[in-house]
Scaffold this motif. Structure first.
Motif, short mmCIF file in Angstrom:
data_model
loop_
_atom_site.label_atom_id
_atom_site.label_comp_id
_atom_site.label_asym_id
_atom_site.label_seq_id
_atom_site.Cartn_x
_atom_site.Cartn_y
_atom_site.Cartn_z
N GLU A 90 -55.66 23.16 -16.68
CA GLU A 90 -56.80 22.51 -17.34
C GLU A 90 -57.32 21.32 -16.52
O GLU A 90 -58.41 20.82 -16.78
CB GLU A 90 -56.41 22.00 -18.73
N HIS A 91 -56.55 20.87 -15.54
CA HIS A 91 -56.89 19.65 -14.82
C HIS A 91 -57.38 19.89 -13.39
O HIS A 91 -57.97 19.00 -12.79
CB HIS A 91 -55.68 18.72 -14.79
N TYR A 92 -57.11 21.06 -12.83
CA TYR A 92 -57.57 21.33 -11.46
C TYR A 92 -57.71 22.84 -11.28
O TYR A 92 -57.15 23.63 -12.04
CB TYR A 92 -56.59 20.78 -10.42
N SER A 93 -58.48 23.23 -10.27
CA SER A 93 -58.62 24.64 -9.92
C SER A 93 -58.53 24.79 -8.42
O SER A 93 -59.10 23.98 -7.67
CB SER A 93 -59.97 25.20 -10.39
N ARG A 94 -57.81 25.81 -7.97
CA ARG A 94 -57.75 26.13 -6.54
C ARG A 94 -58.70 27.30 -6.28
O ARG A 94 -58.54 28.39 -6.84
CB ARG A 94 -56.33 26.49 -6.12
N LEU A 95 -59.70 27.07 -5.46
CA LEU A 95 -60.74 28.06 -5.18
C LEU A 95 -60.68 28.47 -3.72
O LEU A 95 -60.66 27.62 -2.83
CB LEU A 95 -62.12 27.48 -5.50
N ILE A 96 -60.68 29.77 -3.48
CA ILE A 96 -60.62 30.30 -2.12
C ILE A 96 -61.71 31.34 -1.94
O ILE A 96 -61.90 32.21 -2.81
CB ILE A 96 -59.25 30.92 -1.81
N CYS A 97 -62.43 31.27 -0.84
CA CYS A 97 -63.42 32.28 -0.51
C CYS A 97 -63.50 32.39 1.02
O CYS A 97 -62.88 31.61 1.74
CB CYS A 97 -64.79 31.95 -1.10
N ARG A 98 -64.28 33.34 1.50
CA ARG A 98 -64.47 33.48 2.94
C ARG A 98 -65.92 33.83 3.22
O ARG A 98 -66.52 34.66 2.51
CB ARG A 98 -63.57 34.58 3.50
N THR A 99 -66.48 33.20 4.23
CA THR A 99 -67.84 33.52 4.66
C THR A 99 -67.77 34.48 5.84
O THR A 99 -67.06 34.22 6.82
CB THR A 99 -68.62 32.25 5.04
N VAL A 100 -68.50 35.59 5.73
CA VAL A 100 -68.51 36.62 6.76
C VAL A 100 -69.95 37.09 6.96
O VAL A 100 -70.83 36.81 6.15
CB VAL A 100 -67.61 37.82 6.37
N TYR A 101 -70.17 37.81 8.05
CA TYR A 101 -71.49 38.39 8.29
C TYR A 101 -71.58 39.77 7.67
O TYR A 101 -70.60 40.52 7.61
CB TYR A 101 -71.76 38.50 9.79
N GLY A 102 -72.78 40.12 7.21
CA GLY A 102 -73.00 41.44 6.64
C GLY A 102 -74.47 41.77 6.59
O GLY A 102 -75.32 40.88 6.68
N PRO A 103 -74.80 43.07 6.46
CA PRO A 103 -76.21 43.46 6.31
C PRO A 103 -76.81 42.78 5.09
O PRO A 103 -76.10 42.38 4.18
CB PRO A 103 -76.13 44.98 6.12
N PHE A 104 -78.12 42.67 5.09
CA PHE A 104 -78.80 41.92 4.04
C PHE A 104 -78.50 42.48 2.65
O PHE A 104 -78.36 41.73 1.70
CB PHE A 104 -80.31 41.92 4.28
N LYS A 105 -78.38 43.80 2.52
CA LYS A 105 -78.18 44.41 1.21
C LYS A 105 -76.70 44.67 0.90
O LYS A 105 -76.38 45.25 -0.13
CB LYS A 105 -78.96 45.72 1.11
N ARG A 106 -75.81 44.25 1.77
CA ARG A 106 -74.38 44.50 1.55
C ARG A 106 -73.86 43.66 0.39
O ARG A 106 -74.09 42.46 0.32
CB ARG A 106 -73.59 44.17 2.82
N GLN A 107 -73.14 44.29 -0.54
CA GLN A 107 -72.62 43.60 -1.70
C GLN A 107 -71.20 43.10 -1.44
O GLN A 107 -70.38 43.81 -0.84
CB GLN A 107 -72.60 44.53 -2.92
N ALA A 108 -70.91 41.89 -1.88
CA ALA A 108 -69.57 41.33 -1.72
C ALA A 108 -68.60 42.04 -2.66
O ALA A 108 -68.96 42.46 -3.76
CB ALA A 108 -69.59 39.84 -2.02
N GLY A 109 -67.34 42.18 -2.22
CA GLY A 109 -66.31 42.75 -3.06
C GLY A 109 -66.40 44.24 -3.26
O GLY A 109 -65.67 44.80 -4.08
N ARG A 110 -67.27 44.93 -2.51
CA ARG A 110 -67.40 46.37 -2.67
C ARG A 110 -66.17 47.08 -2.13
O ARG A 110 -65.58 46.67 -1.14
CB ARG A 110 -68.66 46.86 -1.93
N LEU A 111 -65.76 48.15 -2.81
CA LEU A 111 -64.59 48.90 -2.40
C LEU A 111 -64.89 49.67 -1.13
O LEU A 111 -65.78 50.51 -1.09
CB LEU A 111 -64.18 49.86 -3.52
N THR A 112 -64.16 49.36 -0.05
CA THR A 112 -64.39 50.01 1.24
C THR A 112 -63.06 50.45 1.84
O THR A 112 -62.00 49.92 1.51
CB THR A 112 -65.09 49.06 2.23
#
Length: 411
Positions: A90-112
């Motif tokens: 309730e007092h803090y959150s650990r957030l993790i993400c990654r920035t990558v390159y992709g085609p303009f219409k590419r959706q994040a988190g898509r099953l590949t």
């Protein structure tokens, strides 16, 4: 620069418009135990040949990143965010993400398929705008560029953006008051629509949590057999990945016994295949929870940590994040989980409630040519003060592990 689109707001039934928080949530970059190589893994303490090998790999990786980045920029690819499941109290959150390159219409988190995910091109030092349930995060830059810099008080300035590191990763701790439950985190980069991930907010008084391995513990990968593991990771259709028999039933029985218990999935697989594992967990009925995977970029940490070191570092981080929580550790005997978990139990006396070890069959250990002799490659069950339960399936583990856990509830 394109003006970022408005971030999504809370649903009307969760909070009224008049009560909506407008003060940004403060967040800071963190240096966790897994951000830097441990002392015995650092390059300066290694033999000369090892140092030469590691520097050669690092330089080759740098050249590949430079070449591939130039190529995708010529293809008009844009930075995007791969959001990962967050956790906290309730007092803090650990957030993790990654920035990558992709085609303009590419959706994040898509099953590949794994081999496509492994070819992901990182987008370094990319500005990301983040919000929790529609409330923006305000970050503080304490160094010249990324989390590994020395703290510079002169650069202690607030910003509505946070910048990813040289490998594209962004690790933040947000300090706030948040109700327990599952919340939404949105990530926004220039010229892209916001993408979202779950944030598991765990009550600070939660007494029991579960740390589980993935490979050959809940998902059949045959990790001890290099060729089989490579095929399953890189080439196998993610929809055809098979669960270990009975493990989802075991996990859900644990949920019945400890309804508030969070599940943390720990794996030596790279972050590149996070979406594949996350879909697997959801599709096969395992309790959802954060995935804690490994970074295969050798540059930020001097070099890639070993699988054992990776698991130890993340387990220690969770021990520190939840100091009042006892953990059930579940793994298999094919990748040194028994000795790794015994080490955790010794380092943190009284913090490990039980250890469950799924035993691999000879065929899983050595592939199609496996024999009974192949069992020698698996790990023996260590001697520890913590009860250790073994079985070849989840159903086998349930017969001995669940009665013990029920006794602990009555204590």
């Amino acid at each position: 620069m394109t003006e970022p689109q408005p971030l999504p707001q809370r649903e009307p039934d969760s909070i009224s418009e008049d009560d909506m928080q407008t003060v940004p949530i403060p967040a800071r970059k963190v240096v966790t135990t897994f951000d830097a190589a441990s002392k015995h893994e650092r390059i300066e303490v290694k033999p000369p040949l090892t140092r030469l090998f590691r520097r050669t790999i690092t330089r080759a990786f740098n050249k590949w990143v430079t070449f591939s980045t130039s190529m995708v920029l010529n293809l008009n690819w844009y930075p995007r965010v791969e959001p990962y499941v967050g956790y906290g109290t309730e007092h803090y959150s650990r957030l993790i993400c990654r920035t990558v390159y992709g085609p303009f219409k590419r959706q994040a988190g898509r099953l590949t398929r794994g081999i496509r995910a492994m070819l992901t091109i990182p987008s370094p030092h990319t500005k990301v705008r983040i919000a929790i349930d529609g409330v923006p995060l305000e970050t503080v830059q304490v160094g010249a560029s990324e989390v590994h810099d020395e703290v510079d008080a002169q650069r202690n300035v607030s910003s509505e953006f946070a910048a990813s590191d040289s490998a594209g990763y962004l690790d933040l701790v947000a300090e706030h008051s948040l109700e327990p439950g599952v919340h939404d985190v949105s990530y926004k980069v220039r010229s892209r629509k916001p993408v979202t991930a779950n944030l598991f907010t765990i009550p600070s008084g939660t007494k029991v949590g579960v740390i589980s391995d993935v490979d050959d513990t809940i998902m059949v990968t045959q990790a001890p057999s290099l060729m089989k593991a490579a095929y399953n990771l890189l080439l196998l259709d993610p929809k055809k990945k098979m669960p270990v028999a009975g493990m989802n039933l075991l996990f859900n029985r644990i949920v019945d016994m400890f309804p508030d218990a969070p599940f943390f999935y720990l794996s030596t697989s790279p972050w590149n295949v996070e979406s594949s594992i996350r879909h697997f967990i959801a599709n096969h009925g395992f309790p959802e929870g954060p995935l804690l995977l490994r970074d295969l970029d050798p540059r930020p940490k001097t070099f890639i940590p070993s699988g054992v070191q990776h698991k130890l570092e993340y387990a220690e981080q969770l021990m520190a994040d939840f100091p009042d929580m006892k953990f059930i550790l579940i793994g298999d005997d094919g990748q040194r989980d028994p000795t790794t978990y015994a080490t955790i139990a010794r380092r943190y006396p009284g913090r490990v409630l039980a250890i469950g070890i799924r035993q691999l069959s000879p065929r899983e250990v050595a592939g199609n040519l496996g024999t009974v002799a192949g069992r020698a490659v698996t790990q023996p069950i260590p001697v520890t003060d913590v009860p250790v339960f073994t079985g070849t399936t989840g159903s086998n583990l349930m017969k001995t592990m669940l009665p013990f856990l029920k006794q602990q509830m009555d204590v």
